[in-house]
Motif scaffolding. Structure first.
Motif, short mmCIF file in Angstrom:
data_model
loop_
_atom_site.label_atom_id
_atom_site.label_comp_id
_atom_site.label_asym_id
_atom_site.label_seq_id
_atom_site.Cartn_x
_atom_site.Cartn_y
_atom_site.Cartn_z
N LEU A 36 35.64 36.45 35.89
CA LEU A 36 35.83 37.81 35.10
C LEU A 36 33.94 38.19 35.81
CD1 LEU A 36 35.31 37.23 31.67
CD2 LEU A 36 37.33 37.87 32.44
N TRP A 40 34.52 43.17 32.70
CA TRP A 40 35.53 42.12 31.13
C TRP A 40 34.39 41.67 30.70
CZ3 TRP A 40 39.94 40.88 35.35
CH2 TRP A 40 40.07 41.77 36.35
N TRP A 41 34.08 41.44 30.46
CA TRP A 41 32.96 39.60 29.77
C TRP A 41 32.42 41.03 28.97
CZ3 TRP A 41 27.90 36.78 31.21
CH2 TRP A 41 27.71 36.31 30.09
#
Length: 158
Positions: A36, A40-41
């Motif tokens: 990631l 994204w996280w």
């Protein structure tokens, strides 16, 4: 506004900007082994408790809807999230993590726990860590109130 107040605002802003950069850098390192990015996280983390529309994610995170939309589309393309129907709004679909997305976030947990423990030690214990969180939340709430009042710019007296 006094010079001392202006200096306090400037020091606060510079400190928060530096913290933002530091958190982004450490988040990139933590997220990388899970495949990631920090962004994204961040978006996946926002929808772990419950699916949300892109605009809702943007509001919670304090970033633009367009930024979240771009990341959400990438997460869906990579199979880490999916769009689901939104019973409250026909066009604003809900973003939800897939099993693969949840698994990716779980792979970050050991590094996340280690960082939390290191920060706890550096800050001097749980009480100090909790106070740090309270102060940052208070600052965010105060900025929200200023913005809602339509007062983010210069204040003039009569």
């Amino acid at each position: 506004m006094s010079r001392a107040q202006q200096d306090a605002l400037s020091r606060t802003a510079l400190g928060v900007f530096r913290l933002n950069g530091q958190f982004l850098a450490v988040s990139e390192k933590l997220a990388e082994p899970a495949g990631l990015t920090a962004a994204w996280w961040q978006v996946l983390g926002a929808v772990l408790p419950e699916p949300l529309p892109v605009a809702g994610i943007a509001r919670v995170m304090g970033i633009t809807r367009q930024s979240v939309q771009r990341v959400a589309d990438l997460l869906v393309r990579e199979g880490l999230a999916s769009y689901e129907p939104n019973p409250a709004h026909r066009r604003a679909k809900l973003l939800a993590p897939t099993d693969a997305g949840r698994a990716a976030v779980r792979r970050i947990d050991p590094g996340h726990a280690e960082l939390a423990a290191l920060l706890l030690r550096e800050l001097g214990g749980q009480e100090a860590f909790d106070e740090t969180v309270r102060v940052l939340e208070r600052l965010s709430t105060a900025l929200d109130a200023v913005e809602r009042a339509g007062r983010p710019g210069p204040v003039t007296s009569r």
